[in-house]
Every structure is written in C-alpha cells, then in structure tokens.
Design an enzyme around this catalytic site. Structure first.
Site, PDB file in Angstrom:
ATOM      1  N   LEU A  76      16.182  25.920  -5.315  1.00 51.45           N
ATOM      2  CA  LEU A  76      16.699  26.948  -6.229  1.00 51.45           C
ATOM      3  C   LEU A  76      15.554  27.696  -6.899  1.00 51.45           C
ATOM      4  O   LEU A  76      15.629  28.921  -7.081  1.00 51.45           O
ATOM      5  CB  LEU A  76      17.600  26.309  -7.288  1.00 51.45           C
ATOM      6  CG  LEU A  76      18.262  27.291  -8.262  1.00 51.45           C
ATOM      7  CD1 LEU A  76      19.187  28.250  -7.518  1.00 51.45           C
ATOM      8  CD2 LEU A  76      19.029  26.551  -9.355  1.00 51.45           C
TER       9      LEU A  76
ATOM     10  N   ARG B 153      10.726  26.924 -13.832  1.00 51.98           N
ATOM     11  CA  ARG B 153       9.535  26.119 -14.117  1.00 51.98           C
ATOM     12  C   ARG B 153       9.872  24.641 -13.966  1.00 51.98           C
ATOM     13  O   ARG B 153      10.750  24.116 -14.649  1.00 51.98           O
ATOM     14  CB  ARG B 153       9.034  26.409 -15.528  1.00 51.98           C
ATOM     15  CG  ARG B 153       7.962  25.476 -16.048  1.00 51.98           C
ATOM     16  CD  ARG B 153       6.633  25.668 -15.376  1.00 51.98           C
ATOM     17  NE  ARG B 153       5.604  24.898 -16.050  1.00 51.98           N
ATOM     18  CZ  ARG B 153       4.524  24.436 -15.461  1.00 51.98           C
ATOM     19  NH1 ARG B 153       4.312  24.655 -14.175  1.00 51.98           N
ATOM     20  NH2 ARG B 153       3.615  23.750 -16.137  1.00 51.98           N
TER      21      ARG B 153
ATOM     22  N   HIS C  92       6.066  33.912 -21.185  1.00 51.45           N
ATOM     23  CA  HIS C  92       7.097  33.416 -20.273  1.00 51.45           C
ATOM     24  C   HIS C  92       7.978  34.539 -19.730  1.00 51.45           C
ATOM     25  O   HIS C  92       8.855  34.300 -18.909  1.00 51.45           O
ATOM     26  CB  HIS C  92       7.953  32.359 -20.967  1.00 51.45           C
ATOM     27  CG  HIS C  92       7.178  31.139 -21.350  1.00 51.45           C
ATOM     28  ND1 HIS C  92       6.509  31.046 -22.543  1.00 51.45           N
ATOM     29  CD2 HIS C  92       6.925  29.991 -20.678  1.00 51.45           C
ATOM     30  CE1 HIS C  92       5.897  29.876 -22.594  1.00 51.45           C
ATOM     31  NE2 HIS C  92       6.135  29.231 -21.489  1.00 51.45           N
TER      32      HIS C  92
END
Length: 758
Positions: A17, A516, A696
């Site tokens: 994924l 992550r 991020h």
C-alpha cells in the site's frame, strides 16, 4: 470461548500500500490501480483471519492514510479549504493528510499528533463553528459489503463519538458539547445502515476512556451513548477500549446498554481490580485483551490461561481478544528468512498472534490442557534461559550516582560561554539532521549491506554525498550545518546495529503515519556500545568547513521507545543501559572536535503514561535522567541540542526544560505554533527552534509564510533564544523541494534580521 482482534495491519506484508500510494502521489498510476491494490490487501487480510479460525473479524480497520482522518470524512468534519480545491474525493482526502500545492491552490495539511502512547501518528480532526457533523461517506458500509460478498460477516470498526470529539481541534468558539446532536444523529444513522446490511456487531473504539476523565467528561460520554444506544435496532454494540484501564468510568460503562465491552488486560493496570471489586454485568460479553497488540514477544500461555480461568470462575462471558489493534506490530515472522530460529521462536507478529488466539482458545476449552502440545511447547519456551546478559553493563548501572546525571556549570553560565565560543548571528539557521535519501543513496547502502560493493567503495560514495551536502548548505547560507545522515537507514535501527544486545529484522515494517513505515529493532539482551557509531562521518564533515557541523545522535529514550523492548527487565534499566552507550559516543565526538552535538529525543512524550498520576514515578523521573546521563560529562563549550517530534508538549514543558539541553527544536508547525504560548508562560530557559515549516508535506513554504512564522515566534520568544529551522529531518523529501524550501528559510531569516536591525 470465541476470539477477536481489534484491528489488523493494512500496509501489506511487503508494504504494497505504501508503494502504490506513493506512485499515485507521483502520478505514475491512476486511482483505479491504487484501489485495486488496496482491495487485494483487504481481501488477503480477511482470508487470513478467517482461515485462522478467528470468530470476530473486523472491517473498516483499513485506511489509505489514517483512521481518524477517515472518521473526519465520514462525519463531514472536513475544513472548507480542502473542499474549495475542487479535487476528487480521494485527492481531497490526501490534501488534508499531506497538504496540497498545485494549480488548484495551496493549503497546509491537518495537524498530526502521536496516537496515545504509540509511535503511530493520527491526523487531528479540525472543527470550526460552521461545521455540520453528518454522515457523508459510505466507506464502512462498502467494506462491510465487500467482506460479505467474499463470504465473511465482519464487525465494522469505527472510532467512537466521544474519542472523536475529545481529540478534535476546535478553531472557533464552539466546543464538543455544541456538536452533540450532529454526532449522535450520525452514529444512529451508521447503526441503521449497518443493520440494514445485515451486520450483527459494531465495534466503537473509545481509547480516550483510559485517560483521566473529569465529571463533565463522564457525563458527556454518558449522554452520547444513552442517546445512541436507544437506537440499536437489534444490532449488538461493542465498546472497545485499549492502552489502559477505565477506572474513572467503569461503573458507568457497565450500566449502559452495551452488548460487549472490550477491556485491556495488558496495559490496563487496574482492569482486573475493577472487575474483582465491581463485578461484570452478566448480560454483557467481556472482550478480554490478553494478547499484547504492541509487542512482538510470544504470549505466556500459563499466565494467560490463569487469567482467563479467573474470569470463567466469575461466570463472565469472555471473548479472547488482543489488547489493542495489531496495527502496531509487523505482519508475520515468516518474512524473517535470515533471522535465526534461536530468536524467531520467541516472536509473534500479527499473523502469529492469530495463531496464538486460536491456541489459547483451544487450551481454555480443554479440561486437561497441561498435556496439550501447544501448551507444553509454550511452557518449555518460557522456561528456557535467554542469552544476552552482560555483567559489566549491570555493574555500571549499579555504580551510577547523582553526579552522573548532573552537568556543570549551570545552563545560564554555559549559554554565555557558548555565545562567545560560536559567535553565531541572532536567529541562527540550521536543519534537524537528515537530508533527502535519494534512490542512489538507498541503493548504495543496500549494495554494501549485501556485500556487492567493498567498504572502500561505500565510504568513497558516502564521503562524496557528505561533501555535496556541506557545499549545498554553505551555498544556501545556513549557519550550523549537518552531514546529512546518508549512512543511516533509520534513526534508531542504525544505532541499534552499532550496539551489542540488539537484533534486527528484514521485513518487520510497522506503519508510523500515512506511507511512512519503520522497522523497529528488537532489544534482546543487555545493551553496550560495540564500536564508534558516528565519529568518522561527523569529523569528515567538519573537516570540509569552518562552520560548525552538528554531531547527530539518537537519544536513549527514543531508541528504546522506537524499539520492541524486553519484557524481562524494566524500561528504566534498558534506558540507562542505552544512555551509557550513547554517552560514550558523545564524549568521543567531543574529543574529536565536534562542538555541537544533537541528541534527538523525538519520542520522549510517546511512552508518557496516559494518566497524570503515573507520569513522574513510572516514566519522567527516569526518562529525563537517562537523557541527562548522556550529556552530563561534556565541557561547558560543547553545545547540546535535542529534537522532539509531533506530540503535545505543553503539559510536560517544565520536564523538557529540566533535560538541561542547550537548544531544543520542536515539530510544532502543524499545530500553528501553539507551543509558543506555553514556552512564554513557563519562562522556558532552553534556546528553542519551534520549526518554521512542515517537512511532512510536499509543499514548498514561501518566504512570506516563513517570515510570518518567525515574527509569531519573536512575539513569544526572546531573539537571543530563537533558532530558525524546519520542523523535522528532510530524509523523506525530494532534493528540489528541499533546496527551494531551505533557500526560502534563509532568505526569510535574513529579511527578518534586516527589518529588526539584528
């Protein structure tokens, strides 16, 4: 007895994924292909759970990014700035998760915080005064039907209304009480739709119940569920808690019309006491969390069976459950083909925990279970003595005294000495440590690890990357530099590989946030430094420039918190062992001319007990001292930095100040720098860099945007105390966006200095 789990990993056994999502972000695949990958993973998970004999199989535990974000979209709690972009629903979802910068507009992502006491991060729902909570997504229903079409009747899992409203961020004048009607009506509609689809059970997750609750909190929780449970329409509802016990509201929970109550018997210190003292309702099912969902060690069947027998003797209708979602452990030990069976026989990942549930069920249902092979094998395993004891380490721990935790001179005197030593401009600029880990870096590191290139070739490549990184930072105009951390696969695993007492996995990936993933090392035995870890790279980088280059280390508490810890000794002892090892590295760096040393404690807040009464005795007293142990031996001229990741710092800010670092950087940009008010109110003495932009998100911050952040900081923090930096390391970003962002950071700082005559 029946068996259940709270949730299951969703990234794929080999991170399928993650890779598909990142291809979608790069416009390399279409939405349909991403959806196909996701469906394949969901069906594989369902099949594995069904084949294991699991009785209660969850659905809707899948997410493309985060379950809280899914719930926000389910309830129409989507800020207007994302809706105004005019994107597809999926892209609007990802814009909220990651930010968006393109032809449709420029928006920042939602705030991100740690999920209770784990290393998982959730997206904080944002609710303004105009938000109308209403059912606005079909995801739980579609995934229930998808499973049903494949022959599996699941238990849909949804974050409960109390937890959703409790941890949401309110941007206007309204509070959670103002959204009572909208959220209760929404959950009643959810229940009704699932009833019509044929669901028998619904699982509503309420982890906020294990935190301290005021009388008002309890009343609000009661009022929410009194209304919702009046509209069950024949379906059974399980209230699921995890990460602790529900001591503040146990009796209230039991009095409500829930059909099942999930309680944590691993981290819930008072769960058994609550049951013993108050009993458990005979008309409800206890989903007993006896299989640890957060650690990778095998379950001790003798202890678990004794606990279950205790519950059976009380005539409690019990389902054998995990303590929390298995999202927090890797997929399967079967992927660890290189790891010796000497170690693997002790491990249980998500897939193996399904087997454990089945075996515990069999044992619990067998009268003469002590002769069962599953039981005897488990007892024999736990009777074995494990290797890994280091007498020297234990003696060093026992010899520690108060002076080992105290640095001299005191902070104020050190600050004056360091200002003179470094001669940095006001508002010094720096980065947090890592620079982009491009494909050539990852490939070279992998080739070296596999033995395909020599150590000489590897070092030559790394020195070239370090040289490029130093030159880049000098050209951008940063004041304090870093070497880029190209040699590091992970800020914890890298150090673990240099420490005795750790073992490492190949594919034990765990989701940290979104795409992550991290691969936590495993603390096997007593910890000691096997060899210097960073000195070679830091000293080489410093030799290339006259500007100071930070030595970059990970602190003992973060190394421990981002590892799978031992269960046979205390976390305090493990932390002190790691601290002594990192202390040796700090002193080596200092002896080799590195004058600024950053010791990251990114995860300090992570394992803070969820109840305030336990904060100091059970955690902060030793966690803060572990950090002080690392740096107490350095000279006054040596400047100690630390860094902390997304968390809520306000309520422990005095403890953070007591770490006695010289400079601390926070990951605070996504929370609109709200920490600034706390720093000012508490007269925070440590110099600070709150982070002027969010790394991020793939978007590039403008000069004006960064200047606005700096000016906001200067209104709360003295100019002599403020550092300018991104809010985290740049490892996950691309080169182009990194360079542009850092150039804007330096330009903004120079303009602020000029405008303020600094």
């Amino acid at each position: 007895m029946k068996t259940s789990i709270i949730g299951y990993p969703r990234i794929g056994k080999l991170r399928e994924l993650k890779f598909a999502s990142e291809k979608y972000f790069r416009n390399e695949i279409e939405q349909a292909e991403l959806f196909d990958v996701a469906k394949k993973l969901r069906l594989e998970n369902l099949a594995e759970q069904k084949n294991s004999g699991l009785d209660f199989i969850p659905s809707n535990d899948f997410s493309f990014y985060d379950g809280m974000l899914d719930t926000a979209f389910l309830l129409n709690a989507v800020p207007k700035r994302y809706k105004k972009l005019g994107l597809s629903l999926l892209d609007e979802y990802f814009a909220a998760a990651r930010g968006y910068q393109g032809e449709k507009g420029d928006v920042k992502a939602l705030a991100m915080k740690k999920w209770f006491n784990t290393n998982y991060h959730y997206m904080v729902p944002e609710i303004d005064d105009d938000t109308v909570l209403k059912l606005s997504s079909n995801k739980p229903f579609e995934l229930f039907v998808e499973a049903l079409e494949n022959g599996i009747k699941t238990t849909p899992v949804i974050i409960g209304p109390y937890t959703f409203l409790k941890i949401a961020r309110y941007t206007g004048k309204k509070s959670k009480e103002n959204f009572f009607g909208g959220i209760t009506d929404s959950y009643i509609q959810i229940i009704g739709k699932l009833v019509n689809l044929g669901a028998e059970w619904i699982q509503l997750d309420e982890p906020c119940l294990v935190k301290d609750m005021s009388k008002a909190d309890i009343e609000f929780f009661n009022s929410l569920y009194t209304k919702i449970l009046e509209n069950k329409n024949g379906i059974k509802i399980r209230l699921q808690t995890y990460f602790g016990d529900v001591r503040d509201c146990y009796n209230e929970i039991c009095a409500l019309d829930f059909d099942g109550i999930g309680l944590d018997l691993i981290e819930g210190k008072k769960t058994l006491e609550l049951i013993d003292k108050n009993g458990f309702p005979s008309d409800k099912v206890l989903f007993a969390g006896v299989v640890n969902g957060k650690n990778i060690w095998k379950n001790n069947y003798a202890k678990t069976i004794a606990l279950l027998k205790n519950l059976q003797e009380k005539s409690i209708n019990t389902v054998i459950n995990t303590s929390c979602s298995l999202l927090h452990v890797p997929y399967t030990v079967k992927n660890e083909v290189k790891l010796s069976d000497t170690y693997k026989k002790y491990f249980s990942y998500a897939s193996e925990k399904l087997v454990e549930l089945s075996e515990i069920k069999k044992i619990a249902e067998t009268d003469n279970f002590i002769t069962l092979s599953e039981y005897t094998a488990n007892v024999a395993l736990f009777a074995q003595a494990r290797s890994g004891c280091n007498t020297d380490v234990k003696e060093k721990i026992n010899a520690l005294s108060e002076k080992d935790f105290t640095r001299s001179p005191e902070f104020a005197e050190r600050e004056k000495i360091q200002k003179k030593e470094f001669g940095l401009p006001l508002l010094p600029t720096t980065t947090i440590g890592s620079f982009p880990q491009t494909s050539d870096v990852r490939q070279t590191r992998s080739s070296y690890k596999k033995g395909n290139i020599s150590e000489v070739e590897y070092e030559k490549f790394m020195k070239e990357k370090i040289s490029e990184c130093i030159a880049l930072q000098e050209s951008i105009g940063l004041d304090v530099l870093v070497h880029g951390e190209f040699e590091r696969n992970d800020m914890v695993e890298y150090f673990g590989e240099c420490l005795d007492g750790y073992i490492f996995t190949e594919k034990a990936w765990v989701q940290s946030y979104g795409t992550r993933c991290v691969k936590p090392p495993i603390v096997w035995g007593d910890i000691s430094r096997a060899k210097p870890m960073t000195v070679k790279w830091s000293t080489y980088a410093q030799s290339l420039t006259d500007k100071p280059v930070k030595g970059m280390l990970t602190g003992p508490v973060t190394i421990l918190n981002w590892s799978f810890p031992r269960e046979d000794i205390s976390l305090k002892e493990s932390a002190y062992q790691i601290a002594l090892a990192i202390r040796e590295e700090v002193l080596d760096l200092e002896a080799n001319g590195i004058k600024i040393i950053q010791i990251d404690e990114a995860a300090l807040r992570e394992k803070l007990p969820l109840r305030r009464c336990d904060w100091n005795d059970e955690y902060l007293d030793w966690a803060i001292r572990a950090f002080r142990l690392v740096h107490s031996g350095v000279k006054a001229e040596t400047q100690i930095h630390t860094h902390m990741c997304y968390s809520e710092f306000a309520d422990i800010i005095e403890n953070i100040d007591n770490m006695d670092a010289d400079v601390i950087t926070f990951e605070a940009s996504r929370s609109d720098l709200t920490i600034l008010d706390v720093l000012k109110a508490k007269n925070f003495r440590t110099e600070v860099g709150p982070g002027v932009y969010d790394i991020h998100s793939p978007r590039i911050p403008t000069v004006d945007e960064i200047k606005s952040a700096i000016n906001k900081m200067l209104s709360k923090v003295a100019q002599s105390k403020l550092w300018i930096n991104p809010d985290c390391g740049l490892k996950t970003r691309g080169n182009d966006e990194t360079v542009k962002s850092l150039k804007n950071l330096v330009e903004a700082t120079l303009e602020i200095r000029k405008e303020n005559n600094l």
